[in-house]
Design a protein around this motif. Structure first.
Motif, PDB file in Angstrom:
ATOM      1  N   ALA A 155       0.764  -1.057  -0.192  1.00  0.00           N
ATOM      2  CA  ALA A 155       0.042  -0.081   0.042  1.00  0.00           C
ATOM      3  C   ALA A 155       0.894   0.944  -0.041  1.00  0.00           C
ATOM      4  O   ALA A 155       0.300   2.370  -0.362  1.00  0.00           O
ATOM      5  CB  ALA A 155      -0.988  -0.051   1.279  1.00  0.00           C
ATOM      6  N   LEU A 156       2.114   0.937   0.567  1.00  0.00           N
ATOM      7  CA  LEU A 156       2.873   2.444   0.542  1.00  0.00           C
ATOM      8  C   LEU A 156       3.187   3.009  -1.081  1.00  0.00           C
ATOM      9  O   LEU A 156       3.288   4.217  -1.207  1.00  0.00           O
ATOM     10  CB  LEU A 156       4.381   2.062   0.912  1.00  0.00           C
ATOM     11  CG  LEU A 156       4.419   1.860   2.491  1.00  0.00           C
ATOM     12  CD1 LEU A 156       5.962   1.351   2.787  1.00  0.00           C
ATOM     13  CD2 LEU A 156       4.071   2.950   3.241  1.00  0.00           C
ATOM     14  N   THR A 157       3.082   2.092  -1.983  1.00  0.00           N
ATOM     15  CA  THR A 157       3.273   2.557  -3.352  1.00  0.00           C
ATOM     16  C   THR A 157       2.095   3.380  -3.909  1.00  0.00           C
ATOM     17  O   THR A 157       2.476   4.635  -4.481  1.00  0.00           O
ATOM     18  CB  THR A 157       3.591   1.491  -4.294  1.00  0.00           C
ATOM     19  OG1 THR A 157       4.914   0.677  -3.779  1.00  0.00           O
ATOM     20  CG2 THR A 157       3.724   1.786  -5.871  1.00  0.00           C
ATOM     21  N   PRO A 158       0.913   2.982  -3.937  1.00  0.00           N
ATOM     22  CA  PRO A 158       0.003   3.935  -4.310  1.00  0.00           C
ATOM     23  C   PRO A 158      -0.202   5.026  -3.554  1.00  0.00           C
ATOM     24  O   PRO A 158      -0.687   6.430  -3.842  1.00  0.00           O
ATOM     25  CB  PRO A 158      -1.485   3.126  -4.443  1.00  0.00           C
ATOM     26  CG  PRO A 158      -0.957   1.794  -3.398  1.00  0.00           C
ATOM     27  CD  PRO A 158       0.438   1.490  -3.580  1.00  0.00           C
ATOM     28  N   VAL A 181       9.765   4.548  -3.513  1.00  0.00           N
ATOM     29  CA  VAL A 181       9.429   3.974  -2.428  1.00  0.00           C
ATOM     30  C   VAL A 181       9.363   2.527  -2.602  1.00  0.00           C
ATOM     31  O   VAL A 181       9.921   1.591  -1.769  1.00  0.00           O
ATOM     32  CB  VAL A 181       8.038   4.609  -1.787  1.00  0.00           C
ATOM     33  CG1 VAL A 181       7.357   3.535  -0.924  1.00  0.00           C
ATOM     34  CG2 VAL A 181       8.073   5.893  -1.485  1.00  0.00           C
ATOM     35  N   THR A 182       8.907   2.104  -3.808  1.00  0.00           N
ATOM     36  CA  THR A 182       8.814   0.663  -4.230  1.00  0.00           C
ATOM     37  C   THR A 182      10.175  -0.142  -4.368  1.00  0.00           C
ATOM     38  O   THR A 182      10.499  -1.147  -3.944  1.00  0.00           O
ATOM     39  CB  THR A 182       8.169   0.349  -5.660  1.00  0.00           C
ATOM     40  OG1 THR A 182       6.900   1.037  -5.537  1.00  0.00           O
ATOM     41  CG2 THR A 182       8.050  -1.163  -5.967  1.00  0.00           C
ATOM     42  N   LEU A 183      11.210   0.674  -4.619  1.00  0.00           N
ATOM     43  CA  LEU A 183      12.528   0.231  -4.877  1.00  0.00           C
ATOM     44  C   LEU A 183      13.557   0.317  -3.961  1.00  0.00           C
ATOM     45  O   LEU A 183      14.607   0.455  -3.984  1.00  0.00           O
ATOM     46  CB  LEU A 183      13.084   0.722  -6.233  1.00  0.00           C
ATOM     47  CG  LEU A 183      12.300   0.399  -7.583  1.00  0.00           C
ATOM     48  CD1 LEU A 183      12.645   1.066  -8.750  1.00  0.00           C
ATOM     49  CD2 LEU A 183      12.266  -1.170  -7.701  1.00  0.00           C
ATOM     50  N   ASP A 184      13.045   0.698  -2.627  1.00  0.00           N
ATOM     51  CA  ASP A 184      13.975   0.957  -1.418  1.00  0.00           C
ATOM     52  C   ASP A 184      14.058  -0.745  -1.092  1.00  0.00           C
ATOM     53  O   ASP A 184      13.130  -1.281  -0.484  1.00  0.00           O
ATOM     54  CB  ASP A 184      13.560   1.821  -0.607  1.00  0.00           C
ATOM     55  CG  ASP A 184      14.541   1.888   0.598  1.00  0.00           C
ATOM     56  OD1 ASP A 184      15.854   2.279   0.369  1.00  0.00           O
ATOM     57  OD2 ASP A 184      14.045   1.387   1.837  1.00  0.00           O
ATOM     58  N   ASN A 185      15.473  -1.106  -0.747  1.00  0.00           N
ATOM     59  CA  ASN A 185      15.568  -2.679  -0.277  1.00  0.00           C
ATOM     60  C   ASN A 185      14.942  -2.665   1.285  1.00  0.00           C
ATOM     61  O   ASN A 185      14.604  -3.649   1.441  1.00  0.00           O
ATOM     62  CB  ASN A 185      16.982  -2.913  -0.370  1.00  0.00           C
ATOM     63  CG  ASN A 185      17.184  -2.708  -1.891  1.00  0.00           C
ATOM     64  OD1 ASN A 185      17.786  -1.878  -2.389  1.00  0.00           O
ATOM     65  ND2 ASN A 185      17.422  -4.081  -2.443  1.00  0.00           N
ATOM     66  N   ALA A 186      15.372  -1.782   2.138  1.00  0.00           N
ATOM     67  CA  ALA A 186      14.922  -1.742   3.304  1.00  0.00           C
ATOM     68  C   ALA A 186      13.442  -1.671   3.595  1.00  0.00           C
ATOM     69  O   ALA A 186      12.905  -2.536   4.449  1.00  0.00           O
ATOM     70  CB  ALA A 186      15.517  -0.723   4.160  1.00  0.00           C
ATOM     71  N   LEU A 187      12.755  -0.794   2.842  1.00  0.00           N
ATOM     72  CA  LEU A 187      11.223  -0.855   3.040  1.00  0.00           C
ATOM     73  C   LEU A 187      10.593  -2.313   2.381  1.00  0.00           C
ATOM     74  O   LEU A 187       9.628  -2.551   3.056  1.00  0.00           O
ATOM     75  CB  LEU A 187      10.619   0.407   2.320  1.00  0.00           C
ATOM     76  CG  LEU A 187      10.888   1.540   2.621  1.00  0.00           C
ATOM     77  CD1 LEU A 187      10.403   2.762   1.744  1.00  0.00           C
ATOM     78  CD2 LEU A 187      10.479   2.130   4.163  1.00  0.00           C
ATOM     79  N   CYS A 188      11.318  -2.652   1.421  1.00  0.00           N
ATOM     80  CA  CYS A 188      10.949  -3.975   1.041  1.00  0.00           C
ATOM     81  C   CYS A 188      10.940  -4.999   2.147  1.00  0.00           C
ATOM     82  O   CYS A 188       9.897  -5.848   2.211  1.00  0.00           O
ATOM     83  CB  CYS A 188      11.436  -4.164  -0.276  1.00  0.00           C
ATOM     84  SG  CYS A 188      10.794  -5.956  -1.201  1.00  0.00           S
ATOM     85  N   VAL A 189      12.270  -5.429   2.491  1.00  0.00           N
ATOM     86  CA  VAL A 189      12.416  -6.525   3.293  1.00  0.00           C
ATOM     87  C   VAL A 189      11.852  -6.457   4.572  1.00  0.00           C
ATOM     88  O   VAL A 189      11.105  -7.522   5.202  1.00  0.00           O
ATOM     89  CB  VAL A 189      13.995  -6.506   3.450  1.00  0.00           C
ATOM     90  CG1 VAL A 189      14.604  -5.633   4.316  1.00  0.00           C
ATOM     91  CG2 VAL A 189      14.481  -7.984   4.021  1.00  0.00           C
TER      92      VAL A 189
END
Length: 756
Positions: A155-158, A181-189
């Motif tokens: 949901a962070l992306t939209p 936001v989508t392509l930050d590794n820390a937010l992703c993991v």
């Protein structure tokens, strides 16, 4: 094209749907115009009442970005089948909701209730204990639980895209921000495990999006759309504060925005006082009352679901404890008599039970320690002995410590002695010595039963019952419902929990217990929490206890505060997982989330360096940027109109303020901190980075060059995300094969220099 037209050409301010680089010319008047900013409601700002999303092609962009985010968050999410990192805590807390067992934690319950919901939907029965490193059994669908949690990360992306559109960024650059936001590794993991960070970040992003959306409705105050947007801000604040207390920084951001807005309205003489008062009332209701109601409702559900007793409920009001199923406190002998074994609990939160052990004070009388201890322990048990009944003596000095114990119930005004069973000693007021930590109080200690001190009046205490439960107000001492003070019959002081902690080297950090000459305050109140007497029949004491939701809510939040404050780092040794806030923006110490041997699947909480370093640099330089612009404005050297500058500053201050409020307060905290505490600030920082790129490109570059900057930024960020993706999606090969991923010497990719 003149200079002013060139600077305005890239603004897609009206949400008209026209391509942002199609040569749209939006003239700006030098003296104002533009948006109304943090406050006033000029006529020029009435157009934002139209809803974003009605423009052709808007939602396909949102859908495409969401699908990309879904792929990045869910890819190989169930690969590691072990309980990883803090899944051991939050998975266990989620299971408590399934078996309905009360527990205590430092965070509000909303995010953990969502974890419990994911376990319920996954078919879990609540029996798995989520012990760290253990393999998930076949009946625990951990993949679904992680995917449920990842939904908040998706949901962070939209939300990032919509926020940037509400801040008047054109679609291309709003999409760039969402891709960042989508392509930050820390937010992703951090969204790929059963943790609280993903819900916290999602609710934080929701609060920012709703604030930016409300900001666009300023031109139509008190309309239905205006009210809807304002109430959604309040709802989002309630959700983020109920997930983690870090969400209070989002509340602070909205608070500063609102105060600035109201101040600017106050300076507008065209606004009549009655209308100004309505603005205050609307914000009090929407931004204070609504969030508080959401916060209280989450605890109401929390209490309703967790109806089984656990010892972690010992800090809660006794009326609450006795309502829990299986509570050992509900049934116990009603009248406390000579020979009863009791466990005394302080009414001061964080103290626990009156406790003693063979260890001695290093100063003062050097007698046996009396402390407050938070957990059930044999050293908390005291045998109560009545030495004189109330009214049988003219003065306390007439009662001898050698007097034999008198049978019968203990009542108000009786003189008693407390015998510590485990060490065969008596509670003693050592009035000739100062307390070991608080010099304003006198020392209390335990003296051996066969010593001369045990024959002196220092072991005698007067019972003073105060504030008894209405159905227990008979002047006698009963379990739970008759708070009382113990006044020394010798030194005219009252047994007190000072609120201080003993030195960990000799007092193990336990609560300091002393004797207070002033005899006031909550720390002097005690209650019999547990009563054992084999000669008396147990009674249903619980039915005589009263309680209230507000008192329970206050108690649990106060204990959360105390527990948070107790989470302090050990300065004598380095914990490889901890890191200070000064190291976060430039990612000095990425964090290993699991074990780091060659055979296991390894995850490193490392962010996208381009996004971390770029956003941190721009955020740290922003005050200097404002100072430079202020000086340039004073020298009349700025090339932009007042309307352009104000429009830029409104969005920049909102994003930069969110970054500062979510980051700088950690420098004031004494608690243990980790890299993931920076993630909410990082979200604001990434949007600020995109905001700065957009405005710089729109002011200084030709449209074609601006597109090139956009594509280059997204391409570089995507390449770096791919480069570090093995550490995001799990690396199961030898560590030595992680070539090129240690971009800083301090990164624990190959080895940790602090590891013992």
């Amino acid at each position: 094209m003149n200079a002013r037209e060139k600077t305005a050409v890239f603004y897609d301010q009206g949400g008209s749907g026209r391509p942002p680089f199609a040569g749209l010319r939006l003239p700006h008047k030098a003296g104002g115009g533009g948006s109304g900013g943090f406050g006033a409601y000029p006529a020029a700002d009435r157009e934002p009442a139209r809803r974003l999303g009605r423009e052709p092609g808007e939602w396909p962009i949102v859908a495409a970005l969401t699908v990309l985010s879904l792929v990045t968050r869910l890819y190989r999410i169930g690969r590691r089948n072990n309980v990883s990192w803090d899944e051991a805590h939050f998975g266990k807390f989620g299971a408590y909701y399934l078996n309905r067992t009360f527990y205590h934690d430092v965070h509000p319950p909303l995010a953990k209730m969502l974890v419990g919901l994911s376990e319920l939907l996954a078919g879990h029965n609540g029996t798995f204990g989520f012990k760290g490193g253990h393999t998930y059994p076949p009946y625990v669908n951990y993949t679904f639980m992680r995917a449920f949690n990842a939904g908040f990360g998706i949901a962070l992306t939209p939300l990032a895209y919509l926020t940037c559109r509400y801040l008047r960024m054109p679609r291309e650059f709003a999409a760039m921000a969402a891709l960042f936001v989508t392509l930050d590794n820390a937010l992703c993991v951090m969204s790929r495990f059963i943790l609280l960070d993903a819900p916290l970040l999602a609710f934080t992003a929701l609060a920012l999006a709703m604030l930016a959306r409300f900001h666009r409705a300023r031109g139509v105050p008190f309309s239905a759309e205006w009210w809807r947007r304002l109430l959604l801000v309040g709802l989002a604040l309630g959700l983020v504060a109920s997930a983690k207390w870090v969400g209070l920084f989002a509340v602070a951001l909205v608070g500063f925005y609102t105060l600035a807005e109201l101040f600017e309205m106050y300076c507008d003489r065209r606004l009549v006082p009655s209308a100004y008062a309505k603005h205050w009332a609307a914000r009090v209701v929407a931004l204070i009352v609504v969030p508080l109601c959401v916060y209280a409702l989450c605890f109401k559900v929390h209490f309703a679901v967790l109806n089984r007793y656990h010892s972690s409920a010992s800090f809660m009001p006794v009326g609450f404890q006795t309502r829990l199923r299986g509570s050992p406190l509900a049934r116990q002998p009603y009248d406390i008599q000579t020979g009863s074994i009791v466990r005394l609990q302080s009414r001061l939160p964080g103290t626990g039970y009156l406790h003693s052990h063979p260890h001695r004070y290093p100063t003062g009388s050097m007698g046996q320690q009396i402390t407050g201890y938070s957990y059930a322990d044999p050293n908390n048990k005291w045998n109560i002995q009545r030495r004189a009944a109330a009214g049988s003596f003219a003065a306390p000095a007439d009662v001898l410590a050698t007097a034999p114990a008198i049978g019968g119930p203990i009542g108000h005004g009786d003189i008693i002695a407390l015998h510590h069973n485990a060490t065969n000693s008596f509670l003693h007021a050592s009035t000739g010595y100062e307390a070991p930590v608080s010099a304003l109080y006198r020392e209390v200690s335990a003296v051996a039963a066969d010593s001369a001190e045990a024959q002196a009046r220092g072991v005698l205490w007067i019972v003073e019952i105060t504030g008894a439960e209405p159905r227990m107000s008979d002047g006698r001492l009963h379990p739970l419902g008759t708070p009382f003070r113990l006044r020394s019959a010798h030194g005219d002081c009252t047994l007190v929990s000072t609120g201080e902690r003993l030195d960990k080297n000799w007092g193990w950090g336990q609560a300091e217990i002393a004797c207070d000459p002033k005899s006031g305050g909550e720390g002097t109140l005690w209650a019999v929490e547990r009563h054992i007497n084999s000669e008396l029949e147990p009674a249903n004491v619980g039915r005589l206890m009263s309680s209230s939701f507000l008192r329970d809510l206050a108690a649990v939040n106060r204990q959360m505060w105390l527990t948070n404050n107790a989470l302090i780092p050990d300065r004598d040794k380095h914990n490889v997982l901890e890191s200070g806030p000064e190291s976060w923006p430039f990612m000095v110490y990425p964090m290993r989330m699991v074990g780091w041997d060659d055979s296991s699947i390894k995850y490193l909480e490392v962010g996208n360096p381009l996004l971390w370093w770029g956003s941190a640099t721009l955020c740290l330089l922003f005050p200097a940027q404002l100072l430079y612009w202020l000086l340039s404005w004073r020298r009349r050297a700025l090339r932009w109109s007042a309307g352009q500058m104000r429009e830029y500053l409104e969005g920049a201050l909102m994003l930069w303020g969110g970054w500062a409020l979510h980051y700088l307060p950690f420098f004031l905290m004494g608690r243990v901190t980790y890299l993931h505490h920076y993630l909410p600030a990082l979200y604001f920082g990434i949007l600020f980075l995109a905001y700065q790129i957009y405005h710089t490109a729109s002011w200084y570059l030709h449209p074609r060059s601006a597109r090139r900057v956009l594509c280059a930024a997204v391409g570089l960020v995507a390449c770096v995300f791919w480069w570090f993706s093995p550490l995001t999606y799990g690396w199961d090969k030898p560590i030595r094969d992680l070539r090129g991923m240690q971009w800083a010497e301090s990164w624990p990719v190959y080895e940790d220099k602090f590891a013992l």
